[in-house]
Design a protein around this motif. Sequence first.
Motif, PDB file in Angstrom:
ATOM      1  N   VAL A 124      14.253 -20.110   7.854  1.00 43.47           N
ATOM      2  CA  VAL A 124      13.104 -20.092   8.751  1.00 43.47           C
ATOM      3  C   VAL A 124      11.858 -19.678   7.988  1.00 43.47           C
ATOM      4  N   ARG A 125      12.013 -18.685   7.130  1.00 46.97           N
ATOM      5  CA  ARG A 125      10.924 -18.224   6.277  1.00 46.97           C
ATOM      6  C   ARG A 125      11.507 -17.585   5.036  1.00 46.97           C
ATOM      7  N   ALA A 126      10.855 -17.768   3.904  1.00 42.51           N
ATOM      8  CA  ALA A 126      11.262 -17.105   2.666  1.00 42.51           C
ATOM      9  C   ALA A 126      10.426 -15.842   2.484  1.00 42.51           C
ATOM     10  N   TRP A 127      11.092 -14.685   2.475  1.00 44.27           N
ATOM     11  CA  TRP A 127      10.410 -13.407   2.232  1.00 44.27           C
ATOM     12  C   TRP A 127      10.456 -13.148   0.735  1.00 44.27           C
ATOM     13  N   PRO A 148       6.525 -29.519   5.241  1.00 44.12           N
ATOM     14  CA  PRO A 148       5.512 -29.501   6.299  1.00 44.12           C
ATOM     15  C   PRO A 148       5.671 -30.650   7.290  1.00 44.12           C
ATOM     16  N   ALA A 149       5.346 -30.360   8.550  1.00 45.06           N
ATOM     17  CA  ALA A 149       5.310 -31.364   9.626  1.00 45.06           C
ATOM     18  C   ALA A 149       6.625 -32.124   9.752  1.00 45.06           C
ATOM     19  N   SER A 150       7.731 -31.389   9.696  1.00 43.72           N
ATOM     20  CA  SER A 150       9.038 -32.021   9.794  1.00 43.72           C
ATOM     21  C   SER A 150       9.284 -32.531  11.217  1.00 43.72           C
ATOM     22  N   ALA A 151       9.630 -33.804  11.326  1.00 46.17           N
ATOM     23  CA  ALA A 151       9.914 -34.452  12.613  1.00 46.17           C
ATOM     24  C   ALA A 151       8.777 -34.269  13.611  1.00 46.17           C
ATOM     25  N   PHE A 152       7.531 -34.217  13.121  1.00 46.11           N
ATOM     26  CA  PHE A 152       6.414 -33.946  14.019  1.00 46.11           C
ATOM     27  C   PHE A 152       6.106 -35.118  14.942  1.00 46.11           C
ATOM     28  N   GLU A 153       6.574 -36.314  14.621  1.00 50.81           N
ATOM     29  CA  GLU A 153       6.445 -37.407  15.572  1.00 50.81           C
ATOM     30  C   GLU A 153       7.153 -37.030  16.878  1.00 50.81           C
ATOM     31  N   LEU A 154       8.292 -36.352  16.755  1.00 51.35           N
ATOM     32  CA  LEU A 154       9.061 -35.921  17.915  1.00 51.35           C
ATOM     33  C   LEU A 154       8.450 -34.672  18.560  1.00 51.35           C
ATOM     34  N   VAL A 155       8.110 -33.687  17.745  1.00 53.12           N
ATOM     35  CA  VAL A 155       7.549 -32.436  18.255  1.00 53.12           C
ATOM     36  C   VAL A 155       6.271 -32.695  19.050  1.00 53.12           C
ATOM     37  N   GLU A 156       5.361 -33.460  18.475  1.00 44.95           N
ATOM     38  CA  GLU A 156       4.073 -33.681  19.130  1.00 44.95           C
ATOM     39  C   GLU A 156       4.183 -34.659  20.299  1.00 44.95           C
ATOM     40  N   TYR A 157       5.236 -35.441  20.338  1.00 50.26           N
ATOM     41  CA  TYR A 157       5.464 -36.310  21.498  1.00 50.26           C
ATOM     42  C   TYR A 157       5.622 -35.476  22.762  1.00 50.26           C
ATOM     43  N   PHE A 158       6.336 -34.346  22.631  1.00 52.29           N
ATOM     44  CA  PHE A 158       6.573 -33.483  23.777  1.00 52.29           C
ATOM     45  C   PHE A 158       5.491 -32.428  23.957  1.00 52.29           C
ATOM     46  N   GLU A 167       0.203 -27.353   9.163  1.00 46.45           N
ATOM     47  CA  GLU A 167      -0.213 -26.813   7.871  1.00 46.45           C
ATOM     48  C   GLU A 167       0.831 -25.899   7.240  1.00 46.45           C
ATOM     49  N   GLY A 168       1.861 -25.524   7.997  1.00 49.02           N
ATOM     50  CA  GLY A 168       2.870 -24.616   7.461  1.00 49.02           C
ATOM     51  C   GLY A 168       3.840 -25.298   6.514  1.00 49.02           C
ATOM     52  N   ARG A 169       4.528 -24.509   5.715  1.00 51.00           N
ATOM     53  CA  ARG A 169       5.624 -24.948   4.840  1.00 51.00           C
ATOM     54  C   ARG A 169       5.193 -25.868   3.704  1.00 51.00           C
ATOM     55  N   ARG A 170       3.936 -25.843   3.326  1.00 48.34           N
ATOM     56  CA  ARG A 170       3.502 -26.717   2.236  1.00 48.34           C
ATOM     57  C   ARG A 170       4.026 -26.184   0.896  1.00 48.34           C
ATOM     58  N   PHE A 243      11.545 -32.429   2.757  1.00 48.49           N
ATOM     59  CA  PHE A 243      12.354 -31.358   2.205  1.00 48.49           C
ATOM     60  C   PHE A 243      11.775 -30.932   0.859  1.00 48.49           C
ATOM     61  N   ILE A 244      11.924 -29.637   0.555  1.00 45.02           N
ATOM     62  CA  ILE A 244      11.423 -29.069  -0.692  1.00 45.02           C
ATOM     63  C   ILE A 244      12.598 -28.487  -1.462  1.00 45.02           C
ATOM     64  N   HIS A 245      12.729 -28.848  -2.731  1.00 44.20           N
ATOM     65  CA  HIS A 245      13.748 -28.276  -3.611  1.00 44.20           C
ATOM     66  C   HIS A 245      13.048 -27.333  -4.576  1.00 44.20           C
ATOM     67  N   ALA A 246      13.538 -26.093  -4.662  1.00 43.70           N
ATOM     68  CA  ALA A 246      12.864 -25.095  -5.491  1.00 43.70           C
ATOM     69  C   ALA A 246      13.859 -24.292  -6.304  1.00 43.70           C
ATOM     70  N   THR A 247      13.495 -24.059  -7.562  1.00 41.64           N
ATOM     71  CA  THR A 247      14.196 -23.089  -8.405  1.00 41.64           C
ATOM     72  C   THR A 247      13.156 -22.106  -8.894  1.00 41.64           C
ATOM     73  N   VAL A 248      13.373 -20.836  -8.575  1.00 41.07           N
ATOM     74  CA  VAL A 248      12.414 -19.773  -8.891  1.00 41.07           C
ATOM     75  C   VAL A 248      13.148 -18.704  -9.654  1.00 41.07           C
ATOM     76  N   ARG A 249      12.529 -18.179 -10.713  1.00 45.77           N
ATOM     77  CA  ARG A 249      13.234 -17.212 -11.569  1.00 45.77           C
ATOM     78  C   ARG A 249      12.452 -15.907 -11.655  1.00 45.77           C
ATOM     79  N   LYS A 250      13.216 -14.809 -11.736  1.00 46.49           N
ATOM     80  CA  LYS A 250      12.619 -13.493 -11.950  1.00 46.49           C
ATOM     81  C   LYS A 250      12.566 -13.222 -13.444  1.00 46.49           C
TER      82      LYS A 250
END
Length: 252
Positions: A124-127, A148-158, A167-170, A243-250
């Motif tokens: 849902v969110r990456a902390w 961002p804007a995943s399945a928004f054709e459906l979300v905004e239809y309703f 603008e979220g999840r970019r 979808f976003i694929h990420a590899t992040v390193r410390k």
Amino acid sequence: MRTFEELIAEAESVSVDGWDFSWLEGRATEERPSWGYQRLLAGRLGATAAALDIQTGGGEVLAGAVRLGGCPPVLAATESWPPNLARATELLHPLGAVVVADPDEPPLPFADEAFDLVSSRHPVRAWWSEIARVLQPGGAYFAQHVGPASAFELVEYFLGPQPEAREGRRPEVEGAEARAAGLEVVDLRSERLRMEFHDIGAVVYFLRKVIDRSGVRILQTRKSREKSGRSGGYLPLSVRAPFIHATVRKAL
């Protein structure tokens, strides 16, 4: 052919526990990202000493990765929704993992530098500050996020236009947030793929499972018959899901 009302009643009655979408077989399709998240995660688990999967859902994806790549000596998973907790425990305990109830908000219930791998599929969110805290120096966060804007054709239809939510999840924003937490972004890529729904029951099931686990407001869905002008419940509906694929390193 079943009626509009029959299709909705069926979709309202079935369980949406876990993260198994097999109920949609023959009623909806989804393209998969080219990178193959579960396969790549399996390879990482096989070379890991201590791993944590955040927001594991019903544990289906992690369980499949463990079966492919083996279970590391230490493997933990977190989940917040009670039905998913039960499902994840059933799947993951026999494979050697411990499942921990967690509200999906900071802090994670683990010590500093406890894991050399943290993973998550569709959180849902990456902390990011918490991910950085529980990672060992040189450890990696490996994930697939919804874009961002995943399945928004459906979300905004309703719901009508949702400009702020769009603008979220970019990926560029999430990358910047990871760097601000002191993490290095090693790989970041995205794909925008097609989902297709073939009847109104599939739409209702999807919305119940993904957007509102407590149940969609079906009255809103019923309005779709009036908007579409159809007498039945069968509708070819195509939407886009990024979808976003990420590899992040410390850093060491």
